[in-house]
Design a protein around this motif. Sequence first.
Motif, PDB file in Angstrom:
ATOM      1  N   UNK A  33       0.813  -1.214   0.000  1.00 30.58           N
ATOM      2  CA  UNK A  33       0.000   0.000   0.000  1.00 30.58           C
ATOM      3  C   UNK A  33       0.846   1.264   0.000  1.00 30.58           C
ATOM      4  N   UNK A  34       1.922   1.283   0.782  1.00 30.94           N
ATOM      5  CA  UNK A  34       2.747   2.490   0.848  1.00 30.94           C
ATOM      6  C   UNK A  34       3.399   2.767  -0.496  1.00 30.94           C
ATOM      7  N   UNK A  35       3.861   1.723  -1.162  1.00 27.96           N
ATOM      8  CA  UNK A  35       4.457   1.925  -2.483  1.00 27.96           C
ATOM      9  C   UNK A  35       3.418   2.446  -3.478  1.00 27.96           C
ATOM     10  N   UNK A  36       2.182   1.916  -3.408  1.00 26.71           N
ATOM     11  CA  UNK A  36       1.117   2.416  -4.284  1.00 26.71           C
ATOM     12  C   UNK A  36       0.838   3.889  -4.008  1.00 26.71           C
ATOM     13  N   UNK A  37       0.825   4.232  -2.750  1.00 28.07           N
ATOM     14  CA  UNK A  37       0.570   5.610  -2.347  1.00 28.07           C
ATOM     15  C   UNK A  37       1.642   6.537  -2.926  1.00 28.07           C
ATOM     16  N   UNK A  38       2.892   6.164  -2.787  1.00 29.35           N
ATOM     17  CA  UNK A  38       3.985   7.001  -3.287  1.00 29.35           C
ATOM     18  C   UNK A  38       3.973   7.053  -4.806  1.00 29.35           C
ATOM     19  N   UNK A  39       3.736   5.925  -5.451  1.00 25.22           N
ATOM     20  CA  UNK A  39       3.755   5.874  -6.909  1.00 25.22           C
ATOM     21  C   UNK A  39       2.628   6.711  -7.508  1.00 25.22           C
ATOM     22  N   UNK A  40       1.463   6.753  -6.822  1.00 24.19           N
ATOM     23  CA  UNK A  40       0.315   7.492  -7.350  1.00 24.19           C
ATOM     24  C   UNK A  40       0.601   8.976  -7.472  1.00 24.19           C
ATOM     25  N   UNK A  41       1.441   9.516  -6.589  1.00 25.38           N
ATOM     26  CA  UNK A  41       1.786  10.931  -6.678  1.00 25.38           C
ATOM     27  C   UNK A  41       2.682  11.238  -7.857  1.00 25.38           C
ATOM     28  N   UNK A  42       3.439  10.222  -8.314  1.00 22.06           N
ATOM     29  CA  UNK A  42       4.318  10.417  -9.469  1.00 22.06           C
ATOM     30  C   UNK A  42       3.605  10.134 -10.775  1.00 22.06           C
ATOM     31  N   UNK A  43       2.680   9.159 -10.740  1.00 19.66           N
ATOM     32  CA  UNK A  43       1.995   8.763 -11.970  1.00 19.66           C
ATOM     33  C   UNK A  43       0.508   8.589 -11.686  1.00 19.66           C
ATOM     34  N   UNK A  44       0.090   7.369 -11.421  1.00 20.66           N
ATOM     35  CA  UNK A  44      -1.308   7.121 -11.057  1.00 20.66           C
ATOM     36  C   UNK A  44      -2.292   7.646 -12.062  1.00 20.66           C
ATOM     37  N   UNK A  45      -1.998   7.497 -13.360  1.00 21.91           N
ATOM     38  CA  UNK A  45      -2.828   8.120 -14.384  1.00 21.91           C
ATOM     39  C   UNK A  45      -4.280   7.674 -14.315  1.00 21.91           C
ATOM     40  N   UNK A  46      -4.527   6.385 -14.012  1.00 18.98           N
ATOM     41  CA  UNK A  46      -5.910   5.913 -13.965  1.00 18.98           C
ATOM     42  C   UNK A  46      -6.648   6.364 -12.720  1.00 18.98           C
ATOM     43  N   UNK A  47      -5.936   6.949 -11.755  1.00 16.97           N
ATOM     44  CA  UNK A  47      -6.548   7.433 -10.527  1.00 16.97           C
ATOM     45  C   UNK A  47      -6.855   8.926 -10.585  1.00 16.97           C
ATOM     46  N   UNK A  48      -6.286   9.599 -11.549  1.00 16.27           N
ATOM     47  CA  UNK A  48      -6.385  11.065 -11.605  1.00 16.27           C
ATOM     48  C   UNK A  48      -7.748  11.514 -12.145  1.00 16.27           C
ATOM     49  N   UNK A  49      -8.171  12.710 -11.770  1.00 15.61           N
ATOM     50  CA  UNK A  49      -9.460  13.192 -12.261  1.00 15.61           C
ATOM     51  C   UNK A  49      -9.523  13.275 -13.779  1.00 15.61           C
TER      52      UNK A  49
END
Length: 1022
Positions: free
Chosen positions: A3-19
Amino acid sequence: MDLIERFEDAGRDGRDLRPLTFWSWNDRLEPEEIRRQVREMAKGGLGGHFMHARLGLTTPYLGPDWMAAVHAAVEEGRHTGIAPWLYDEDCWPSGVCSGRVTNGREPFRDKHVVFEEIEPAGWEPSERTVAVYVAKREAKGGFAQFRRFADPHLVCHVKPKPDEAVLHFVYRTGDYVDVLCRDATEEFLKRTHEVYRESVGREFGRLIPGIFTDEPCYGWRGPHVPWSPELVRFFQRACGYDLADHLPELFFPVGNWRKVRFDFYESATRLFLLAWTLPVYQWCGRNGLALTGHMMAEDTLKSQVEFIGAAMPHYEYMHIPGIDHLGRRLGSPVLVKQVSSVAAQLGRRRVLSEMFGCAGWNTSFDDLRWIAEWQFVLGVNLVCQHLSLFTLRGCRKRDYPPSLHYHQPWWSHYFLFNDYVSRLLAMLTQGEAVADVLIVHPISSAWADFSPLDSRAVDELDKRLRALVDAVLATHADFHFGDELILERHASIAKGEVRVGQGRYRLVIVPDATNLRRSTVRLLTRFNRSGGRLLFAGRVPEYVDGEASDEVARLAKRCLRADPSKARGRAALRRALDPKLEVLAAGGKDASSVLAQWRRAGKDHVFFLLNTDVNRTVKARIRLPVGGAPIRLDPETGAWWQAKARRQGRRTTVLHTFEPRQSLLLVVPGGKKKPKAPAEPIPPRRGRALGGAWRIWRRDPNVLVLDKAAWRSDEGEYSEPMYILDIEQDLVRRGVDEPIVLRFEFDCAIRDLKGQRFELVLEQPERNEMWFGGMRAPLNDAGPWWDSALRRIDVTPFIRRGTNVIELRRPWAINPQTRAALMGQAAGWEKRTAYPQVELEAVYLVGDFGVRFTGGTNRAPRGSRWLRGRAKLVKESATAAGTDLVRGGYPFFVGRMTLEREIIVPRPKPGAVLRLPAFAATAASVAVNGQEAGTVWKPPYTVPVGALLVPGRNHIAVTLTTSLRNALGPLHHADGELYSVNPSSFLGMKGWYGRFTSPGAPYRDAYNVVDFGLGGNVVLCM
């Protein structure tokens, strides 16, 4: 990935999570501009866009140039990672393909039945006559004792008694589509979806993830009921009797009215599903597109009955079910829980919400966060932001603002908000929300009780349902709704639980209701007999399928009871809920303003909490239902640390003080390999206020809004000065094609104009001629001002001390068809898409000056001010306190303003932070000694500066960035700053193109602007 790695990675990329954003295609579409704006979206941190035709579009919808723009967006998305989603209509609601489905096809148009009193003598039925009745008049104005005429042609021979009336039930048609007609739906798919498939179908399910359908509906609010020949036939087959024999029961409490209404609205809902939603869903599934979007009017029981029958059954037939939530406010949790319940039960991983529309130009990032997080904690996990305008030209800038796009002064900071959302949703899309309580949704009671003439019974159902939902959420026990049509198909009983798809429920609550479906009664009876816990929270239904029955009352005698409208009932409800997650305030009471979501992700647990109160701080004791060492995650920065907690067996207690609107994200790792979290940072406590004056460095030109003018035709006399949109109203009503001249005036009190630059901003300067102080002035385009439609013209040589006069001459023309549509004198889809070919808009003087109003300012609600008297240009001050820049000479300013000063710091400390007050701006950036320290947009507004401070003298700069609100308005609404803004919020005294005038309209001649400034002292803490 943990989970922590997902959390950190989402701030750098996470394209499918972005508005994602509604990209309003509202002008002539140029492929190069399309590509440029897609690249801007990437810079802003967005994940994708919906290509949404809206008011102002000049490129023919779905024509070759439209498809060229679609291809440009798709190809640029390939390079930028910005996902291009389709949208299925020209404006909204979906279903007509810009009128092409219904033009010349009367059977495909929407229909509704009304009744009218007629004089029998000489009357003849029409092809739209449904039935004719004679009825007895009642003293209170209603009717009773209805008798239907077997042959309407014989009505003309009837002589009613003095206390009788003859009522004609007749259907009317509208400009929308009949969603109850499967053939109309197939025509819509052929003209819209198939056209897209032929052009870009090879990218379906690859670069193009899906398509948005927007607000389809079977009816509208008013004294009528939905109608369709298909509905009549479906009703006969489903219910076994002729609907025309029972039309009065739909309006009046006569005969077996509850049964008829229940049958009618259930039939309409089922047919809507079969004729519209299911075919669209199946087409998308066959072609690799995810169907998303939302239905019309999902908010309340009443609105659902009026517009769509029921919202929840439609969500089963959407790959990504969604809702919309409008305004700068929090709505009803019922709206969100309806959709998130179906998604959880039927395995839909994402839940979309179209949000932020109508919130107004001054909506801050923190407002966006608050609105979004309220929906996140209730189950939404995909943002569709409303909206991003392709251009601000003309009426488009008033299209349900804000526009969250490149033309906003804060755009360079917008990625910060989108990074925040991405990190947060990286956690809130993991695993499953823990909800073991099922509330039976009472829509069938609304069907049985609703009359378009009297909605009081359904209003009461809405009120009581909201009270129950609030009472359950206040205990922090999560729940799902159970829609009765979905329960009929997906529910079962096993091991003392009700199972609905993937949902498992140990407690079932029947809310205050008057009716249940028979299949639901059977399910609840089996649940009770299996040892399941069943609770009735309010009135026990006395009707089953609309018919009187004591079956539910007999069942209720064996079950729990709790009335949430009373304190004892709420206590009984809490005991029955037995919440595992507790959030307690002072005195051990539930912290009712704090909402909570608990998610299980394998062996890990995620907890998200939000204080919904806008004023009150809550000191909470959070009792987590798991043992372990909780980690606090900060979505703003991506940092994480060990939360202070006390473990007690299988429970863990965390103490936390929630500031107003503040949220908290916790993770409790459950695996053997746990991350090593740093200790929670301790903020410095000693502070030094930086009071006094700041030097002002205006980074963008100041603004004077000129939105009042006198006008004349070429040969006429000038009118009195009037609001610019009222001039347009007059011209549309006159309908005369001729050149017009607009005369603007402003006062300048600056003595020395040397070195000062002045520019006039206007739209389409190439279509104007200009005179400044009687002298012909060139209109040389100097480039855009914030938006490509707003063009700058250098007028520096023409500014004089005293009164300055600008005259703009331009052609005025309007074609008769557009004028008729605007005036409400023509039918057809163009009523929704029409706008004047020539649009009159405010102009803006921008440059190096201050602005003062002769009468000063008055405070107004919601952080705004009224400006009194007449505006004049004044010399800018070099310094200011910075707390109130509106009164400091910048009432209409939009852009960036830097406040700077020097401070002496003898011995800097590494942990030093600069704490900003609750500033009136969208974002604040801090620089120390010329180096950027950070940008803040949400409380607590602290920026680490220890690494940048040096012993001795230090230069501190705080740059405030605004929205476009104080330039674009609404500037004249009598209520000041609005939290729900639509095009009518900008109207003047003359209304809207003759369709309504507004002598009591909320127009005020004075200007209303929102606060701008620091709002208090900056504090250096070490």
